[in-house]
Scaffold this motif. Structure first.
Motif, PDB file in Angstrom:
ATOM      1  N   GLN A 109       0.809  -1.211   0.000  1.00 45.40           N
ATOM      2  CA  GLN A 109       0.000   0.000   0.000  1.00 45.40           C
ATOM      3  C   GLN A 109       0.847   1.269   0.000  1.00 45.40           C
ATOM      4  OE1 GLN A 109      -1.578  -3.028   1.327  1.00 45.40           O
ATOM      5  NE2 GLN A 109      -2.200  -2.500  -0.752  1.00 45.40           N
ATOM      6  N   ARG A 132      -6.472   1.066   2.366  1.00 48.49           N
ATOM      7  CA  ARG A 132      -6.203   2.156   1.431  1.00 48.49           C
ATOM      8  C   ARG A 132      -4.706   2.381   1.247  1.00 48.49           C
ATOM      9  NH1 ARG A 132      -9.069   6.882   4.294  1.00 48.49           N
ATOM     10  NH2 ARG A 132      -8.236   8.079   2.526  1.00 48.49           N
ATOM     11  N   ASP A 148      -4.903  -0.035  -3.556  1.00 52.46           N
ATOM     12  CA  ASP A 148      -5.645  -0.347  -2.347  1.00 52.46           C
ATOM     13  C   ASP A 148      -5.664  -1.858  -2.189  1.00 52.46           C
ATOM     14  OD1 ASP A 148      -6.209   2.328  -1.949  1.00 52.46           O
ATOM     15  OD2 ASP A 148      -8.162   2.230  -2.932  1.00 52.46           O
TER      16      ASP A 148
END
Length: 231
Positions: A109, A132, A148
């Motif tokens: 991420q 996220r 994500d």
């Protein structure tokens, strides 16, 4: 994926440097909503723990890129495959450019330089716990976007109306070779060796390919080409 009961974010830390391991744990310890379930200096031990129901239950894993047994990239690639809901935050003491492409491709991420962990790691952890990504200027400079968590599996591949026979005309032979190497699981350094160029040139091929395919991330581009039967 997500925060555990009571809003606690459950983490693991993987770093071969014991001083860095303690430092990362200390940074996390300043976040009241976080708890470190376990930490280890070995990538293989991290993978074993992820598979153990007694120690798995993680929301986020912090992984150093340069481990002694296997690379942090490989750890994240296997974790993403086996435990798809875990947020992955990479850290490195080196210039992040050498890892950016592989970090995004294996489902991280974000990737943070260790000299910036105090100011950037807390936000990265909170975002990763929600599934996220946290984008960075360095990655965006190469046209790379971190995915994500939900985007790592069954990605929304955008073909932008291309027909299968159109794609080879839009991608040069070098760009296609680059994408095929990535599809085979090669790291950026391995792609560079296969093509007889340096990593910076590979990043250029990759960036141009993503732009031509209208793909946001490397995994999206690979999925798109695979869907068209071109890999």
């Amino acid at each position: 994926m997500g925060e555990a009961a009571g809003g606690t974010i459950r983490l693991a830390v993987v770093d071969n440097d014991p001083y860095s391991l303690r430092g990362l744990t200390a940074v996390i310890g300043r976040m009241r909503e976080c708890t470190v379930l376990w930490r280890t200096e070995l990538g293989t031990d991290a993978l074993r723990r992820c598979m153990d129901p007694k120690t798995a239950s993680l929301d986020v894993m912090i992984v150093d890129m340069s481990l002694d047994d296997i690379s942090g990239i490989e750890v994240c690639r296997r974790v993403r495959r086996r435990c798809p809901g875990i947020g992955l935050v990479g850290v490195t003491a080196y210039s992040p450019e050498r890892f950016l492409s592989d970090a995004a491709a294996c489902g991280m991420q974000t990737l943070i330089e260790k000299r910036h962990v105090f100011e950037r790691l807390p936000q990265a952890i909170r975002l990763a716990a929600q599934g996220r990504a946290m984008q960075t200027d360095a990655a965006e400079g190469y046209g790379i976007r971190f995915p994500d968590v939900d985007g790592c599996v069954g990605q929304d591949v955008r073909t932008a109306g291309f027909e299968a026979e159109d794609i080879p005309q839009r991608l040069s032979s070098r760009e296609m070779q680059t994408m095929r190497c990535y599809a085979q699981g090669c790291s950026t350094d391995e792609v560079a060796a296969n093509l007889g160029v340096n990593a910076t040139t590979v990043y250029s091929y990759q960036k141009r390919a993503l732009n031509k395919l209208h793909a946001r991330t490397l995994p999206q581009a690979v999925c798109m080409l695979a869907k068209k039967g071109l890999l």
